[in-house]
Design a protein around this motif. Structure first.
Motif, PDB file in Angstrom:
ATOM      1  N   LEU A 247     -43.368   8.823 110.012  1.00 52.24           N
ATOM      2  CA  LEU A 247     -43.069   9.184 108.525  1.00 52.24           C
ATOM      3  C   LEU A 247     -44.522   9.493 107.770  1.00 52.24           C
ATOM      4  O   LEU A 247     -44.409  10.637 106.920  1.00 52.24           O
ATOM      5  N   ASN A 248     -45.546   8.816 108.176  1.00 54.43           N
ATOM      6  CA  ASN A 248     -47.074   9.373 107.615  1.00 54.43           C
ATOM      7  C   ASN A 248     -47.246  10.643 107.774  1.00 54.43           C
ATOM      8  O   ASN A 248     -47.962  11.513 107.071  1.00 54.43           O
ATOM      9  N   GLU A 249     -46.740  11.515 108.785  1.00 53.13           N
ATOM     10  CA  GLU A 249     -46.974  12.774 109.320  1.00 53.13           C
ATOM     11  C   GLU A 249     -46.302  13.657 108.397  1.00 53.13           C
ATOM     12  O   GLU A 249     -46.722  14.991 108.374  1.00 53.13           O
ATOM     13  N   ILE A 250     -45.140  13.322 107.655  1.00 51.19           N
ATOM     14  CA  ILE A 250     -44.576  14.377 106.655  1.00 51.19           C
ATOM     15  C   ILE A 250     -45.311  14.598 105.649  1.00 51.19           C
ATOM     16  O   ILE A 250     -45.640  15.673 105.135  1.00 51.19           O
ATOM     17  N   THR A 251     -45.858  13.575 104.838  1.00 52.13           N
ATOM     18  CA  THR A 251     -46.921  13.794 103.753  1.00 52.13           C
ATOM     19  C   THR A 251     -48.294  14.629 104.313  1.00 52.13           C
ATOM     20  O   THR A 251     -48.459  15.466 103.713  1.00 52.13           O
ATOM     21  N   MET A 252     -48.713  13.970 105.248  1.00 49.25           N
ATOM     22  CA  MET A 252     -49.578  14.659 105.808  1.00 49.25           C
ATOM     23  C   MET A 252     -49.963  16.081 106.027  1.00 49.25           C
ATOM     24  O   MET A 252     -50.553  16.852 105.702  1.00 49.25           O
ATOM     25  N   ASN A 253     -48.611  16.501 106.582  1.00 52.35           N
ATOM     26  CA  ASN A 253     -48.491  17.971 107.028  1.00 52.35           C
ATOM     27  C   ASN A 253     -47.990  18.858 105.725  1.00 52.35           C
ATOM     28  O   ASN A 253     -47.804  20.015 105.890  1.00 52.35           O
TER      29      ASN A 253
ATOM     30  N   LEU B 218     -45.148  26.726 101.621  1.00 54.06           N
ATOM     31  CA  LEU B 218     -46.491  25.966 101.898  1.00 54.06           C
ATOM     32  C   LEU B 218     -46.563  25.389 103.264  1.00 54.06           C
ATOM     33  O   LEU B 218     -47.478  25.409 103.602  1.00 54.06           O
ATOM     34  N   ALA B 219     -45.315  24.911 103.726  1.00 56.77           N
ATOM     35  CA  ALA B 219     -45.454  24.113 104.917  1.00 56.77           C
ATOM     36  C   ALA B 219     -43.742  23.883 105.082  1.00 56.77           C
ATOM     37  O   ALA B 219     -42.767  23.803 104.047  1.00 56.77           O
ATOM     38  N   CYS B 220     -43.215  23.756 106.299  1.00 59.52           N
ATOM     39  CA  CYS B 220     -41.937  23.328 106.494  1.00 59.52           C
ATOM     40  C   CYS B 220     -41.881  22.565 107.700  1.00 59.52           C
ATOM     41  O   CYS B 220     -42.747  22.624 108.856  1.00 59.52           O
ATOM     42  N   ALA B 221     -40.817  21.328 107.748  1.00 64.23           N
ATOM     43  CA  ALA B 221     -40.553  20.583 109.075  1.00 64.23           C
ATOM     44  C   ALA B 221     -39.309  20.810 109.558  1.00 64.23           C
ATOM     45  O   ALA B 221     -38.309  20.839 108.758  1.00 64.23           O
ATOM     46  N   LEU B 222     -38.994  20.960 110.997  1.00 65.63           N
ATOM     47  CA  LEU B 222     -37.831  20.895 111.566  1.00 65.63           C
ATOM     48  C   LEU B 222     -37.629  19.544 112.203  1.00 65.63           C
ATOM     49  O   LEU B 222     -38.491  19.231 113.001  1.00 65.63           O
ATOM     50  N   MET B 223     -36.528  18.799 111.797  1.00 67.51           N
ATOM     51  CA  MET B 223     -36.445  17.593 112.527  1.00 67.51           C
ATOM     52  C   MET B 223     -35.160  17.586 113.205  1.00 67.51           C
ATOM     53  O   MET B 223     -34.089  17.591 112.661  1.00 67.51           O
ATOM     54  N   LEU B 224     -35.059  17.827 114.662  1.00 63.09           N
ATOM     55  CA  LEU B 224     -33.720  18.054 115.272  1.00 63.09           C
ATOM     56  C   LEU B 224     -33.400  16.969 116.049  1.00 63.09           C
ATOM     57  O   LEU B 224     -34.146  15.833 116.337  1.00 63.09           O
ATOM     58  N   ARG B 225     -31.876  16.771 116.297  1.00 63.38           N
ATOM     59  CA  ARG B 225     -31.465  15.529 116.893  1.00 63.38           C
ATOM     60  C   ARG B 225     -30.534  16.050 117.881  1.00 63.38           C
ATOM     61  O   ARG B 225     -29.653  17.002 117.626  1.00 63.38           O
ATOM     62  N   GLY B 226     -30.442  15.478 119.122  1.00 65.89           N
ATOM     63  CA  GLY B 226     -29.627  15.823 120.108  1.00 65.89           C
ATOM     64  C   GLY B 226     -30.493  16.464 121.463  1.00 65.89           C
ATOM     65  O   GLY B 226     -31.653  16.362 121.470  1.00 65.89           O
ATOM     66  N   GLN B 227     -29.681  16.780 122.268  1.00 62.43           N
ATOM     67  CA  GLN B 227     -30.298  17.497 123.466  1.00 62.43           C
ATOM     68  C   GLN B 227     -30.698  18.723 123.472  1.00 62.43           C
ATOM     69  O   GLN B 227     -29.876  19.785 123.812  1.00 62.43           O
TER      70      GLN B 227
ATOM     71  N   TRP C 287     -45.741  24.915 110.497  1.00 60.76           N
ATOM     72  CA  TRP C 287     -44.586  24.333 110.980  1.00 60.76           C
ATOM     73  C   TRP C 287     -44.868  23.049 111.608  1.00 60.76           C
ATOM     74  O   TRP C 287     -45.862  22.892 112.377  1.00 60.76           O
ATOM     75  N   LYS C 288     -43.952  21.907 111.183  1.00 61.04           N
ATOM     76  CA  LYS C 288     -44.104  20.702 111.763  1.00 61.04           C
ATOM     77  C   LYS C 288     -42.665  20.327 112.434  1.00 61.04           C
ATOM     78  O   LYS C 288     -41.557  20.769 112.023  1.00 61.04           O
ATOM     79  N   THR C 289     -42.670  20.235 113.800  1.00 60.03           N
ATOM     80  CA  THR C 289     -41.372  20.064 114.395  1.00 60.03           C
ATOM     81  C   THR C 289     -41.339  18.674 114.965  1.00 60.03           C
ATOM     82  O   THR C 289     -42.223  18.039 115.648  1.00 60.03           O
ATOM     83  N   GLY C 290     -40.097  18.023 114.879  1.00 60.70           N
ATOM     84  CA  GLY C 290     -39.688  16.780 115.545  1.00 60.70           C
ATOM     85  C   GLY C 290     -38.322  16.808 116.146  1.00 60.70           C
ATOM     86  O   GLY C 290     -37.577  17.485 115.956  1.00 60.70           O
TER      87      GLY C 290
ATOM     88  N   LEU D 111     -30.640   9.640 107.261  1.00 56.06           N
ATOM     89  CA  LEU D 111     -30.378   9.261 108.804  1.00 56.06           C
ATOM     90  C   LEU D 111     -31.367  10.369 109.538  1.00 56.06           C
ATOM     91  O   LEU D 111     -32.012  10.139 110.432  1.00 56.06           O
ATOM     92  N   GLY D 112     -31.229  11.590 109.064  1.00 57.04           N
ATOM     93  CA  GLY D 112     -32.159  12.477 109.880  1.00 57.04           C
ATOM     94  C   GLY D 112     -33.773  12.193 109.692  1.00 57.04           C
ATOM     95  O   GLY D 112     -34.231  12.355 110.517  1.00 57.04           O
ATOM     96  N   LEU D 113     -33.994  11.968 108.475  1.00 59.19           N
ATOM     97  CA  LEU D 113     -35.559  11.608 107.966  1.00 59.19           C
ATOM     98  C   LEU D 113     -36.015  10.581 108.798  1.00 59.19           C
ATOM     99  O   LEU D 113     -37.070  10.602 109.322  1.00 59.19           O
ATOM    100  N   THR D 114     -35.215   9.467 109.005  1.00 55.35           N
ATOM    101  CA  THR D 114     -35.368   8.333 109.724  1.00 55.35           C
ATOM    102  C   THR D 114     -35.211   8.132 111.098  1.00 55.35           C
ATOM    103  O   THR D 114     -35.645   7.209 111.858  1.00 55.35           O
TER     104      THR D 114
END
Length: 482
Positions: free
Chosen positions: A291-297, A352-361, A388-391, A275-278
């Motif tokens: 979604l393509n940015e995840i593999t790219m980054n 090597l890299a890290c993505a943060l995917m947040l949900r909410g205000q 860092w990749k942030t969403g 759910l968080g990923l999508t």
């Protein structure tokens, strides 16, 4: 607008998929009050006019068309039809297209070779035809999500057979794999064989793998259960007695009234990961990640595409009668050992890299502040210290003010792979149970050697990068122009 297709393989994959679709429908229902079929739904559900014998797909159009009958963009595969039949007879039965099912009755007998070689060949055309029908109903197919376990025969064998077919037939469509790894005390004796043979295929054919360990899931569920017992005012002896039926760990209507099986809660944790990923593909946000940015980054080298994931919070705190954790605490939790979905501590290894995917205000400034706060305690490789990749998706999970999913390409994953290789070698050195595999047409011992060699190389690549941690590095010399 892009679409994704979910491929649920085996008992584990189908049960995780069922939880994902249940939770996804609840999330969309809380946002889509008017019952419109919009782009947020269209990426993962079809809108079908089922009044005719041959149901007709209704396009999104201007996003103001009424929902008739939603069908998940999913393909259900299992060589033992019991779980699929149970899903079809359950409350979500109408969500699945009965033309998108591939089942058998005998199962794979916990044997990767039976799933990959025998059933993979037998159902090759059926799989291709089913995938083609699902793809033709998409305007712009972006991604396949494949969900399966690694220890059994159907998940590991048929699952990786399908992955290989997708790589050949749809090379330009991203392939995300959610792979559940067996624990050390798994009751399937041959699970190390199945897992290592499957990993060779995942390394070759998947764009991104999210490894999840059964033991880590069990520890998380036990932690939730303990929190329930200590925080509830009532002396509850079971998790289902203290968790609200609408929580992220237990969402079936009757789940609070029945004795909950351990894997029900475990499957919900994985469903929350998906759910968080999508979320960015399903809802609007100020920093949506494609979604393509995840593999790219996050994938700097083709083979090193195994991402360590963590979730925070792990459950709906308001149902436990304890205060919701502050945003800063949620960030700290996400990088702690207890919240990882594999048994590892990424803080002691190299990012090597890290993505943060947040949900909410959540404000972008909150994200930046927490990154700066955590940066000194996290070790990034010298050539990607700003990796860092942030969403940020504006729609929070149901019942929570916000949530955080982290996906890290971290060298700590080699510990999981090393433990798996050691369990594999204990069996393989004695050639134990090998005859069950080599008796299957098309299977020989060389496939074991090839898979073990591939796994060894993968471990060595992660260890080599981890060896650079703490070493001083000089900047590369600039190009001199005479």
């Amino acid at each position: 607008m892009t679409q994704s297709i979910f491929i649920q393989v085996g008992q584990c994959g189908n049960q995780i998929g069922c939880r994902f679709w249940d939770l996804a429908l609840k999330e969309h229902a809380s946002q889509n009050k008017n019952g419109y079929y919009d782009e947020a739904l269209g990426g993962f559900f079809r809108n079908v006019d089922s009044r005719s014998d041959d149901p007709i797909d209704i396009p999104v159009g201007n996003g103001r068309g009424k929902i008739r009958s939603l069908k998940a963009r999913a393909v259900l595969v299992d060589m033992e039809e019991g779980v699929v039949n149970e899903l079809l007879q359950g409350p979500l039965g109408s969500v699945f297209d009965h033309k998108q099912l591939i089942t058998d009755v005998s199962g794979c007998g916990n044997n990767w070779a039976v799933g990959y070689n025998m059933y993979g060949s037998q159902y090759r055309e059926a799989v291709l035809d089913t995938m083609r029908r699902a793809a033709e109903k998409c305007d712009c197919l972006q991604c396949f999500f494949i969900m399966h376990s690694m220890g059994g025969g159907t998940g590991s064998g048929v699952g990786t057979s399908i992955l290989s077919l997708l790589a050949d037939e749809y090379p330009d469509v991203y392939r995300f794999t959610t792979a559940v790894y067996p624990s050390a005390d798994d009751d399937v004796i041959t699970s190390p064989y199945n897992s290592v043979l499957a990993m060779n295929q995942l390394t070759q054919h998947s764009d991104c793998v999210l490894p999840i360990e059964n033991q880590a899931l069990m520890d998380i569920v036990n932690k939730v259960s303990q929190a329930c017992k200590t925080s509830s005012n009532k002396a509850a002896s079971r998790l289902s007695e203290t968790v609200d039926p609408t929580s992220t760990l237990t969402t079936n209507q009757n789940s609070a009234r029945r004795s909950e099986k351990p894997f029900d809660s475990m499957n919900n944790v994985v469903a929350n990961l998906l759910l968080g990923l999508t979320s960015s593909a399903r809802f609007e946000g100020s920093l949506n990640i494609d979604l393509n940015e995840i593999t790219m980054n996050l994938v700097p080298f083709p083979r090193l595409h195994y991402l360590v994931t963590s979730l925070s919070p792990l459950y709906t705190h308001k149902n436990l009668h304890i205060p919701v954790r502050r945003l800063d605490e949620m960030f700290s939790d996400a990088f702690s050992r207890d919240h990882q979905l594999i048994k590892a501590d990424p803080k002691n290894s190299l990012y090597l890299a890290c993505a943060l995917m947040l949900r909410g205000q959540v404000e972008v400034s909150d994200i930046r502040r927490n990154i700066e706060r955590l940066r000194p305690s996290l070790k990034f490789i010298h050539w990607n210290e700003e990796g860092w990749k942030t969403g940020l998706c504006s729609v929070a999970p149901a019942g929570q003010p916000y949530s955080l999913l982290t996906m890290a390409n971290n060298t700590c994953v080699h510990n999981t792979f090393t433990n798996l290789r050691d369990r594999f070698m204990k069996l393989y050195k004695r050639k134990a149970h090998l005859h069950h595999y080599t008796s299957v047409d098309g299977m020989d011992v060389s496939m074991f050697d090839e898979s073990a060699y591939s796994l060894d190389n993968l471990i060595c690549e992660y260890k080599r990068l981890e060896g650079e941690m703490g070493r001083p590095h000089e900047d590369a010399p600039r190009l001199a122009i005479s």
